[in-house]
Design a protein around this motif. Sequence first.
Motif, PDB file in Angstrom:
ATOM      1  N   ARG A   1       0.808  -1.220   0.000  1.00  0.00           N
ATOM      2  CA  ARG A   1       0.000   0.000   0.000  1.00  0.00           C
ATOM      3  C   ARG A   1       0.843   1.273   0.000  1.00  0.00           C
ATOM      4  O   ARG A   1       0.308   2.362  -0.168  1.00  0.00           O
ATOM      5  N   LEU A   2       2.145   1.160   0.193  1.00  0.00           N
ATOM      6  CA  LEU A   2       2.987   2.356   0.307  1.00  0.00           C
ATOM      7  C   LEU A   2       3.083   3.112  -1.024  1.00  0.00           C
ATOM      8  O   LEU A   2       3.032   4.349  -1.050  1.00  0.00           O
ATOM      9  N   GLU A   3       3.222   2.377  -2.124  1.00  0.00           N
ATOM     10  CA  GLU A   3       3.361   3.046  -3.419  1.00  0.00           C
ATOM     11  C   GLU A   3       2.082   3.781  -3.820  1.00  0.00           C
ATOM     12  O   GLU A   3       2.144   4.957  -4.218  1.00  0.00           O
ATOM     13  N   PRO A   4       0.896   3.146  -3.734  1.00  0.00           N
ATOM     14  CA  PRO A   4      -0.334   3.902  -4.015  1.00  0.00           C
ATOM     15  C   PRO A   4      -0.506   5.111  -3.101  1.00  0.00           C
ATOM     16  O   PRO A   4      -1.005   6.160  -3.521  1.00  0.00           O
ATOM     17  N   PHE A   5      -0.092   4.944  -1.840  1.00  0.00           N
ATOM     18  CA  PHE A   5      -0.168   6.056  -0.908  1.00  0.00           C
ATOM     19  C   PHE A   5       0.765   7.193  -1.349  1.00  0.00           C
ATOM     20  O   PHE A   5       0.396   8.371  -1.318  1.00  0.00           O
ATOM     21  N   ALA A   6       1.989   6.822  -1.791  1.00  0.00           N
ATOM     22  CA  ALA A   6       2.944   7.832  -2.279  1.00  0.00           C
ATOM     23  C   ALA A   6       2.408   8.525  -3.526  1.00  0.00           C
ATOM     24  O   ALA A   6       2.572   9.749  -3.698  1.00  0.00           O
ATOM     25  N   ILE A   7       1.754   7.758  -4.420  1.00  0.00           N
ATOM     26  CA  ILE A   7       1.176   8.348  -5.641  1.00  0.00           C
ATOM     27  C   ILE A   7       0.098   9.361  -5.272  1.00  0.00           C
ATOM     28  O   ILE A   7       0.023  10.456  -5.835  1.00  0.00           O
ATOM     29  N   THR A   8      -0.739   8.992  -4.295  1.00  0.00           N
ATOM     30  CA  THR A   8      -1.802   9.903  -3.864  1.00  0.00           C
ATOM     31  C   THR A   8      -1.228  11.200  -3.303  1.00  0.00           C
ATOM     32  O   THR A   8      -1.687  12.304  -3.631  1.00  0.00           O
ATOM     33  N   LEU A   9      -0.196  11.073  -2.458  1.00  0.00           N
ATOM     34  CA  LEU A   9       0.429  12.282  -1.893  1.00  0.00           C
ATOM     35  C   LEU A   9       1.108  13.108  -2.983  1.00  0.00           C
ATOM     36  O   LEU A   9       1.074  14.339  -2.952  1.00  0.00           O
ATOM     37  N   SER A  10       1.733  12.416  -3.943  1.00  0.00           N
ATOM     38  CA  SER A  10       2.373  13.135  -5.056  1.00  0.00           C
ATOM     39  C   SER A  10       1.347  13.947  -5.827  1.00  0.00           C
ATOM     40  O   SER A  10       1.588  15.107  -6.192  1.00  0.00           O
ATOM     41  N   PHE A  11       0.200  13.325  -6.084  1.00  0.00           N
ATOM     42  CA  PHE A  11      -0.855  14.040  -6.804  1.00  0.00           C
ATOM     43  C   PHE A  11      -1.319  15.265  -6.016  1.00  0.00           C
ATOM     44  O   PHE A  11      -1.466  16.356  -6.566  1.00  0.00           O
ATOM     45  N   VAL A  12      -1.537  15.097  -4.728  1.00  0.00           N
ATOM     46  CA  VAL A  12      -2.027  16.208  -3.901  1.00  0.00           C
ATOM     47  C   VAL A  12      -1.052  17.378  -3.917  1.00  0.00           C
ATOM     48  O   VAL A  12      -1.444  18.534  -4.130  1.00  0.00           O
ATOM     49  N   THR A  13       0.243  17.088  -3.717  1.00  0.00           N
ATOM     50  CA  THR A  13       1.231  18.176  -3.656  1.00  0.00           C
ATOM     51  C   THR A  13       1.415  18.846  -5.016  1.00  0.00           C
ATOM     52  O   THR A  13       1.506  20.074  -5.100  1.00  0.00           O
ATOM     53  N   THR A  14       1.450  18.050  -6.090  1.00  0.00           N
ATOM     54  CA  THR A  14       1.605  18.639  -7.422  1.00  0.00           C
ATOM     55  C   THR A  14       0.356  19.407  -7.821  1.00  0.00           C
ATOM     56  O   THR A  14       0.445  20.490  -8.413  1.00  0.00           O
ATOM     57  N   ALA A  15      -0.807  18.858  -7.502  1.00  0.00           N
ATOM     58  CA  ALA A  15      -2.061  19.544  -7.822  1.00  0.00           C
ATOM     59  C   ALA A  15      -2.170  20.867  -7.081  1.00  0.00           C
ATOM     60  O   ALA A  15      -2.714  21.842  -7.606  1.00  0.00           O
ATOM     61  N   VAL A  16      -1.642  20.919  -5.859  1.00  0.00           N
ATOM     62  CA  VAL A  16      -1.649  22.177  -5.098  1.00  0.00           C
ATOM     63  C   VAL A  16      -0.838  23.234  -5.844  1.00  0.00           C
ATOM     64  O   VAL A  16      -1.266  24.385  -5.988  1.00  0.00           O
ATOM     65  N   SER A  17       0.349  22.849  -6.335  1.00  0.00           N
ATOM     66  CA  SER A  17       1.220  23.812  -7.031  1.00  0.00           C
ATOM     67  C   SER A  17       0.554  24.351  -8.289  1.00  0.00           C
ATOM     68  O   SER A  17       0.475  25.561  -8.504  1.00  0.00           O
ATOM     69  N   PHE A  18       0.068  23.432  -9.138  1.00  0.00           N
ATOM     70  CA  PHE A  18      -0.531  23.881 -10.392  1.00  0.00           C
ATOM     71  C   PHE A  18      -1.937  24.431 -10.183  1.00  0.00           C
ATOM     72  O   PHE A  18      -2.387  25.280 -10.959  1.00  0.00           O
ATOM     73  N   GLY A  19      -2.614  23.962  -9.168  1.00  0.00           N
ATOM     74  CA  GLY A  19      -3.902  24.559  -8.836  1.00  0.00           C
ATOM     75  C   GLY A  19      -3.744  26.003  -8.414  1.00  0.00           C
ATOM     76  O   GLY A  19      -4.570  26.861  -8.744  1.00  0.00           O
TER      77      GLY A  19
END
Length: 890
Positions: free
Chosen positions: A836-854
């Motif tokens: 579950r660590l990799e899907p969790f890392a992907i989710t966090l990556s999306f959140v942080t990147t989406a914050v920047s471009f959002g």
Amino acid sequence: MIKISSLSNKTCLKIWGIYHIGITALFLILLLIGKRSINIDADLFNMLPKPVASEAISAADEKLTETTGQNVFILVSNPEFDECKKSAEKVYNQLKDSPKFKRLTLYQDLSSFSSMQSLVDNYKFHLLNESVVQEINEDPEMYQMKTLEEISTGFFPVSVTEDDPFLVSNSVMSDYLAKAKNSGTKMTVRDGVMASKTEYLPLNQMLEAAKEIIPQNQINLSRDELESLYGEKFREECKKRLSEKHYIMIQGVLSQEGAALASKENAVVQIHKVCDENKDGKTNFVFSGTPFHSYKSSSSASREITVISVISLTVVLVILLLIFRSPKPIFWSLISIGISILIAICSTFLVFKKIHILTLVFGTSLIGSCIDYSLHFFINWKANTDLQNGQQIRNFMFKGLFLSLVSTVICYLVLLFAPFNLIKQMAIFSTTGIISTFLTAVSVYPFIKIPQTHRRLSISKIMRTPKWYNPKFVGRIVVTLMFVLSIGTIIFFWILDEKEQKKKIAAFKEQNPDYEFTETLQDKLIRKLHINNNLKNLYKMEGEILENEKEAGKILQYNPSGWFIISGNTPEEVLQHEEKVASRLKAFNEGKERGGFMCTSIFVPSIKKQKESYDAVGKLIPYAESQVEFLGFDSSESFIKSYAAQKDKFFDVRDLFEKDFDSTEENQMLLTLKNLLGNYWLGKLPDGKYYSVILPVSVTNQPAYKQMALDISNEICDELNIEKTEENQNVFFILKVADLNKELNNLTFTVLVSLILVFVVLFVLLKFFYSWKQTFKITSVPVLIVLVIGAFFYAFDVPLEFFGVTGMILVFGLGLDYVIYMIENEKRNEESENARLEPFAITLSFVTTAVSFGALALSNFMPVHLIGLSIFIGLTTAFMSTFFYQRAEL
């Protein structure tokens, strides 16, 4: 791949050092030895592509843009002219010695006869205009009688002299003044300054007019509302109270120091400061010119950099704090982000020797992209109990990180092929920054000591799926539905638009039965998903700066939106070609209020034309004796000697621009002309040819001007007996905004085509590492991204333009990261908590990147907004498709 990932920690650290120290050292060498300063570009024009043209014409156009782009107009207003002039003189005296101005003008020496006398005396027989030359050639005796009649009336501004009995000086001076008045702004010379006056209604007077006819409860209505309600009655009351307001113009050209609009000490700041100090209840100031807009946009961009950075970093820090509950991941992530941004800035300066403020705004998005690598490393560092040291973590995650890096870098590097410096800067900035972050994650992070206890992330349990959930079944339905909905949305709005617009076409034909309905007009009426760039949508004036431009436009009536560029092998050729255009332009705009223009040959004619003037004066010599006898002089000998002395004394344009003049009274007119014509004479450019500009006050007919340039070029080719090719074209008409819109459309199409190229390259690359099924699964994500962005833009009527499409290609690489990480995780076939660590890392990556471009999508500056919006939509699509592509049991 295994050999690279299995390198020792020390070797990886050396690679990191070579990359970072190398770029930093080169940057410092360029800065110190090259004696260069850090130049942040904030010019609005420099964020736009250069129109496709020959290299020489592009250079000429760029030189003109640099010059005219630094022009500023300060209009001082006051109801009393004397007070207005005093205020203008105060501002002028406070600014005139500032190094931030290359030139600052208040007083108009061109209007002074004394300052013109020396120039006219030296060249008077060569400077008669065409109409006077024609008049003399047709009937010299009649011209003699005309001058005698003028003298007898006593209305002439100079004294009749023995060496000028035919008032040649008077004719030249009157012509110079008329041309100066009719070729520029609508302001006229008054008391030695450029001035204008207009009628206006002070606020208190408008309120008094309103009280006469309006109930008390409506007194707060706007003027437009009052006029719509009470119409003519209100306007009549206002007319009774109209007052005069005088305007005086101070015109300046910024120096290199003053044009550094990204700094806090520039000419615009100084202008505002000085004018604010001199503002009172009656004296006001109106500002016009590109530098004011560039400063506003750069100031807004700077504020946005701060806001976006603070928001992004704050959210990232909160996330890291909640997840890791340890200072180490936060500290090293911030170090990584800081290093990557510094390296990105150094690299951009190395390649371009300056950096645009918009590149820095976009560069803040690196925060989200860079944190991805840190998150993947530190999640394994914190919770993957199968990995016991940093090197094992690197080896475990290297393939996914490396392919993610390669896919992202490929997308960024494709932008280097766009003939657009701003986008190239963004590509270099982002590429070098991402590489820096990757190297930090795989070279520096492995040295960080792994926690000995509490190696778990309880929050990762949110990724656990219910037992009843069938990932294969649900995933196929959801991903298929995303494809169907996006394609269906595009088709639906396409059909809907055609039906609605066909109604408009039918209505248009009914209202205009005699109008020829062309395919071009039909294309304009039917809104389809097509490329449509419009510079007016990229920067919108508002507030005080908009009101200033409206008021300045009414007063100056000066809007040079296009210009002719003239070329020739010699200065003489250029002036002759220029005179052809000027003659045709004058005839075309005869009687049109804003049909004036400014160019060099108005004041410095070609040698050919000067000879024609000189020869025409020679035809007056037989009548000289009777002329001087009537005037009471002894003989015509003085006139004949003066005429002979000026035979080969031409007013050479090279003498004007290639010589330095002191500020003596004798040279004052030459200095004034040199300053006045400096915007129009471009001189010799690197291709060895000479160039000049004809700048119309306004473009009265765009197609006609384009055709005029082509026709005159063809005529010149016929005269020179050379082939009519683009290379031999000597006259060009540049319509800046329209040409830039066209160029942006071409670039947008190029970027869209490059998407196909990127797709093919990525497909081939991924096939080396994955099966056919996995490769198709990965590459289907960018296809879905493009469809969803296109559907969203179409549904919400967002134009498909360059910056939004650029966001598409950038999100290609960013969006592939998630699905690559997901497939790498599936290939491991783990059944432990670590799965579950990799899907969790992907989710966090999306959140942080989406914050920047959002955060970028919230920008008021349209290019930044469109890039941010496009990438945010694309990232969300990529994350959702990755989540539903997930097949591992979690």
